[in-house]
Write a protein that holds these residues in place. Structure first.
Motif, PDB file in Angstrom:
ATOM      1  N   CYS A  77      21.980   0.990 -27.878  1.00 54.32           N
ATOM      2  CA  CYS A  77      21.051   1.145 -26.608  1.00 54.32           C
ATOM      3  C   CYS A  77      21.419   2.488 -26.291  1.00 54.32           C
ATOM      4  O   CYS A  77      22.451   2.903 -25.831  1.00 54.32           O
ATOM      5  N   ALA A  82      17.029   1.043 -21.896  1.00 48.77           N
ATOM      6  CA  ALA A  82      17.171   0.323 -23.115  1.00 48.77           C
ATOM      7  C   ALA A  82      17.920  -1.176 -23.115  1.00 48.77           C
ATOM      8  O   ALA A  82      17.947  -2.176 -23.760  1.00 48.77           O
ATOM      9  N   GLU A  86      17.370  -4.901 -23.540  1.00 47.89           N
ATOM     10  CA  GLU A  86      18.124  -5.671 -24.591  1.00 47.89           C
ATOM     11  C   GLU A  86      18.866  -6.966 -23.838  1.00 47.89           C
ATOM     12  O   GLU A  86      18.664  -8.053 -24.485  1.00 47.89           O
TER      13      GLU A  86
END
Length: 162
Positions: A77, A82, A86
């Motif tokens: 990531c 991000a 996730e």
């Protein structure tokens, strides 16, 4: 979310990209707690693992600021957005923040339980974990008996968010 860490008397966690010392029983404890779970680590922590390979039988999620970093053996990531996206894929109780220093600092406010191995010794160090004993947001809820290994004494402690 959880954090798992080994610290000395001064809450030091490492020096020159390595652990303060290697304690077999602590590594077994880490494995016991994180196998089948998700670990969140920084790129430098991943690169400090044997062969710079992700730990087996875990989902290894690596947070990096390097947009060009690739590693097909783990989830990479780039940036917090991000990573936050996730992490939504997993049960928060199965997520363990596992280092290094910057990753711990970024996620401590999101952790509800801390697994802290406390070594009764002082080491020369360049990386530290926040001193949880001075943090009113957490309380010590359990502590093992003293474990002795390689000339060191240490205990396994669990802190929970108040």
């Amino acid at each position: 979310m959880n954090a798992i860490v080994v610290v000395d008397k001064n809450w030091a966690i490492g020096k020159d990209g390595d652990l303060l010392c290697h304690l077999k029983k602590d590594l077994q404890y880490f494995k016991e707690k994180t196998t089948g779970k998700v670990i969140v680590i920084g790129r430098k922590t991943l690169e400090s693992f044997p062969g710079a390979k992700p730990l087996p039988n875990r989902t290894n999620i690596v947070l990096t600021g390097n947009k060009d970093y690739k590693n097909d053996a783990c989830v990479v990531c780039c940036g917090m957005d991000a990573l936050d996206s996730e992490l939504l894929k997993y049960d928060t109780e199965d997520i363990f923040v596992a280092g290094g220093e910057t990753i711990y600092q970024q996620f401590l406010d999101k952790c509800n339980k801390l697994y802290v191995t406390r070594i009764d010794a002082e080491f020369e160090a360049d990386k530290h974990f926040p001193n949880i004993d001075e943090n009113d947001d957490f309380k010590l809820v359990s502590e093992s008996g003293i474990v002795e290994e390689n000339g060191f004494q240490y205990t396994f402690c669990v802190y929970e968010r108040v």
